[in-house]
Write a protein that holds these residues in place. Structure first.
Motif, PDB file in Angstrom:
ATOM      1  N   GLY B 198       0.829  -1.263  -0.109  1.00  0.00           N
ATOM      2  CA  GLY B 198       0.037  -0.055  -0.178  1.00  0.00           C
ATOM      3  C   GLY B 198       0.630   1.354  -0.081  1.00  0.00           C
ATOM      4  N   ILE B 199       1.915   1.296   0.844  1.00  0.00           N
ATOM      5  CA  ILE B 199       2.861   2.308   0.786  1.00  0.00           C
ATOM      6  C   ILE B 199       3.392   2.539  -0.545  1.00  0.00           C
ATOM      7  N   ARG B 200       3.743   1.768  -1.313  1.00  0.00           N
ATOM      8  CA  ARG B 200       4.464   1.738  -2.542  1.00  0.00           C
ATOM      9  C   ARG B 200       3.473   2.381  -3.580  1.00  0.00           C
ATOM     10  N   VAL B 248      13.823  10.833  -9.515  1.00  0.00           N
ATOM     11  CA  VAL B 248      13.648  10.970  -8.182  1.00  0.00           C
ATOM     12  C   VAL B 248      12.687   9.652  -7.814  1.00  0.00           C
ATOM     13  N   ALA B 249      11.631   9.647  -8.467  1.00  0.00           N
ATOM     14  CA  ALA B 249      10.474   8.897  -8.109  1.00  0.00           C
ATOM     15  C   ALA B 249      10.882   7.402  -8.149  1.00  0.00           C
ATOM     16  N   VAL B 250      11.654   7.218  -9.450  1.00  0.00           N
ATOM     17  CA  VAL B 250      12.092   5.859  -9.620  1.00  0.00           C
ATOM     18  C   VAL B 250      13.030   5.491  -8.700  1.00  0.00           C
ATOM     19  N   ALA B 251      13.939   6.376  -8.368  1.00  0.00           N
ATOM     20  CA  ALA B 251      15.063   6.078  -7.156  1.00  0.00           C
ATOM     21  C   ALA B 251      14.353   5.711  -5.874  1.00  0.00           C
ATOM     22  N   PHE B 252      13.520   6.349  -5.522  1.00  0.00           N
ATOM     23  CA  PHE B 252      12.440   6.130  -4.355  1.00  0.00           C
ATOM     24  C   PHE B 252      11.995   4.882  -4.286  1.00  0.00           C
ATOM     25  N   ASP B 253      11.139   4.637  -5.508  1.00  0.00           N
ATOM     26  CA  ASP B 253      10.688   3.271  -5.490  1.00  0.00           C
ATOM     27  C   ASP B 253      11.739   2.068  -5.331  1.00  0.00           C
ATOM     28  N   VAL B 254      12.794   2.181  -6.077  1.00  0.00           N
ATOM     29  CA  VAL B 254      13.674   1.295  -6.061  1.00  0.00           C
ATOM     30  C   VAL B 254      14.306   1.071  -4.693  1.00  0.00           C
ATOM     31  N   ALA B 255      14.458   2.154  -3.962  1.00  0.00           N
ATOM     32  CA  ALA B 255      15.209   2.249  -2.610  1.00  0.00           C
ATOM     33  C   ALA B 255      14.188   1.472  -1.707  1.00  0.00           C
ATOM     34  N   PHE B 260      12.189  -2.730   1.801  1.00  0.00           N
ATOM     35  CA  PHE B 260      10.929  -3.444   2.137  1.00  0.00           C
ATOM     36  C   PHE B 260      11.071  -5.097   1.753  1.00  0.00           C
ATOM     37  N   ASP B 261      11.778  -5.180   0.566  1.00  0.00           N
ATOM     38  CA  ASP B 261      12.142  -6.698   0.400  1.00  0.00           C
ATOM     39  C   ASP B 261      12.945  -7.381   1.428  1.00  0.00           C
ATOM     40  N   PHE B 262      13.977  -6.483   1.908  1.00  0.00           N
ATOM     41  CA  PHE B 262      14.676  -7.064   2.914  1.00  0.00           C
ATOM     42  C   PHE B 262      13.979  -7.003   4.278  1.00  0.00           C
ATOM     43  N   ILE B 263      13.006  -6.283   4.940  1.00  0.00           N
ATOM     44  CA  ILE B 263      12.613  -6.294   5.802  1.00  0.00           C
ATOM     45  C   ILE B 263      11.690  -7.425   6.059  1.00  0.00           C
TER      46      ILE B 263
END
Ligand SMILES: Nc1ncnc2c1ncn2[C@@H]1O[C@H](COP(=O)(O)OP(=O)(O)O)[C@@H](O)[C@H]1O
Ligand SMILES: [Mg+2]
Lengths: 260, 272
Positions: B198-200, B248-255, B260-263
């Motif tokens: 949802g956050i993404r 910036v939007a893409v960089a945020f999404d990737v980061a 999130f994947d790690f957590i």
């Protein structure tokens, strides 16, 4: 010491249609300290409901439940529960699952990891303490669940068909493991099953439920660690015949005239 | 039984995605090179790149339009901070209300209509009201974004908590977990994968919404840059602003996708 007493315990549920179901009806039962009681009965007879009442997860509609004379109020780590479904938290590593109860009770980290590690080793999972639950098989997850409750040193151990979903060999291995842990720590056990052979192997006493009521209660005095041979003794076979007839499997019993 | 947990090193960006991006730039370059479109309608990549580098950290050109001396970066910082602040507030509020509504029937009966109404409000149409209520300050844009973000996070958190297997809650309680631990160790951890989803989604939509709400009146921001440069017919700078915001939007999404994947690396990957 942990004597569990149920006095006139009853539990009602309202079905979606509106009908009132009496899942547990007027059950009175005393389970002595250190006793291993198996609760057996056909599906839907109220076994899970009764176990959850003793766990304190749901308050009973009627009657009282007490441990050593003190009425229970809600769940407690003194009454550990092994669930029928997988209850190991997928988001915690194995070791963190096993030590979670100790964490809740404020046991310091190095101490609780040490205790958890000891129980993990005892259930044969010393080498997967850093694994995630998704990496473990069904039998391994059950071992984790067993280690998790024992790590909490409960005085009462409640088990709800814990091994029902396992394969034959794994189930028999876990029976032996459970007996070893029980002999060491001597909790009072209430073990729900629908498996007559499992009950005969484990129990000091077998309580039979039908439609929410206790309909039979028999002591099993066969010497312990029971073997294939001791379970074939006339005394064992007689118990088994009665239990099968309680479950509506009378056609498997030769002597149909023997009293229930 | 000697299994070790091996976390496979994963590239944060899909190489196919990079190829796609390069293809797009090549197409863009080709179209502008051979003058299929006028220079005004489609400025060449090199010109846009120059506009970005010349105006990135400081720009007296942008300062002429009351967009500060901080160049594109200064305006990006304004836009980013609004998006991040609104999302942070929305996460706390949305998760708290979503969990409460999943657990307490009475609260759900009360909160659902409000949230669902908020979700159906045509945000772009109502945006002018935020201007009236909050003026042209940052608060107008942040409030608009919160209205958008919180609805999404609320619905995802509610669904996640409602879908959580009650066995985990019962297990936690019998192990001795009190209400606080049940929320933090069971509900929150168990619901995290869905809440992250949802956050993404909220974040992906927030960039465009923020830029739009800046158009209605904001001291600065990428939206304001685009507006001012469009009025000047400086399509090179319009493109420069859009491209940097997109980056910036893409960089945020990737980061955050990676974080999130790690957590939630405990999750079951498809396995037969
Ligand atoms: N939460 C509930 N709501 C309504 N009925 C229930 C609920 N839990 C159990 N029951 C009913 O109570 C009866 C006993 O269920 P249960 O204790 O699960 O049986 P068992 O574990 O012996 O198979 C069943 O008829 C079941 O449908
Ligand atoms: Mg059951």
């Amino acid at each position: 010491m942990a004597e569990v007493e149920l006095r006139n315990v009853g539990q009602f549920f309202r079905r979606s249609g509106g009908a009132l179901v009496e899942a547990v009806a007027d059950v009175s039962l005393v389970i002595r300290s250190h006793e291993f009681v198996c609760l057996i009965g056909p599906s839907g007879c109220g076994k899970t409901t009764l176990l959850q009442l003793v766990a304190g997860l749901t308050p009973a509609s009627q009657g009282q439940i007490s441990v050593d004379g003190a009425a229970i109020a809600g769940p407690s780590p003194e009454r550990g529960l092994v669930f029928q479904r997988d209850s190991v938290f997928p988001w915690m590593r194995t070791i963190d699952n096993v030590s979670y109860g100790l964490k809740c009770r404020g046991v310091e980290k190095t101490k609780r990891i040490e205790i958890a590690r000891q129980y993990l080793r005892q259930v044969g999972l010393g080498d997967v303490e850093r694994s995630w639950p998704r990496e473990l098989s069904g039998g391994m997850l059950k071992r984790v669940a067993v280690a998790t409750v024992f790590a909490n040193s409960p005085r009462v151990l409640l088990m709800d068909e814990p091994f029902a979903a396992l394969d034959y060999v794994t189930k028999l291995q876990l029976h032996q493991l459970l007996l070893t842990l029980w002999e060491q720590h001597r909790p009072t056990v209430l073990f729900v099953t629908h498996d007559v052979d499992e009950a005969m192997l484990l129990a000091d006493r077998i309580v039979v439920m039908k439609e929410g009521r206790v309909v039979d209660d028999r002591k099993i005095t066969l010497a312990r660690r029971r073997t294939v041979e001791s379970l074939a003794l006339p005394e064992a076979v007689a118990h088994k015949e009665v239990l099968l007839r309680h479950l509506g499997l009378g056609e498997l019993v030769q002597d149909r005239t023997a009293p229930l | 039984m000697a299994r070790t947990s091996l976390s496979v090193a994963r590239l944060p960006v899909d190489p196919l995605g990079i190829i796609g991006l390069l293809a797009l730039v090549a197409l863009w370059w080709g179209l502008s090179q051979f003058h299929f479109l006028s220079r005004l309608a489609l400025p060449p990549p090199a010109g846009v790149a120059a506009a970005i580098t010349q105006n990135f950290f400081s720009s007296s050109y942008l300062a002429n339009y009351h967009l500060g001396y901080g160049g594109l970066a200064g305006n990006l910082a304004y836009t980013i901070s609004n998006v991040v602040v609104a999302l942070a507030v929305s996460c706390v509020v949305g998760v708290a209300l979503g969990f409460a509504s999943a657990r307490v029937e009475l609260f759900r009966a009360f909160a659902d209509p409000i949230m669902l109404t908020a979700g159906t409000i045509p945000i772009l149409v109502t945006a002018p009201f935020f201007l009236i209520w909050f003026g042209t300050s940052r608060s107008a844009q942040i409030a608009l974004l919160i209205l958008f973000d919180v609805t999404i996070v609320y619905l995802f958190a509610q669904r996640a908590a409602a879908n959580l297997d009650p066995t985990y809650v019962a297990a936690g309680r019998t192990l001795g977990a009190g209400p606080m631990r049940i929320v933090s160790d069971v509900y929150l951890k168990g619901a995290l994968p869905e809440v992250f989803g949802g956050i993404r989604i909220a974040l992906a939509g927030a960039w465009g919404l923020e830029a739009f709400s800046e158009l209605l009146g904001a001291p600065k921001g990428v939206g304001r840059v685009i507006q001012a440069m469009a009025a000047e017919m400086d399509s090179q700078m319009v493109f420069a602003a859009i491209m940097t915001l997109a980056a910036v939007a893409v960089a945020f999404d990737v980061a955050i996708g990676g974080a999130f994947d790690f957590i939630t690396r405990w999750r079951r990957r498809a396995r037969l």
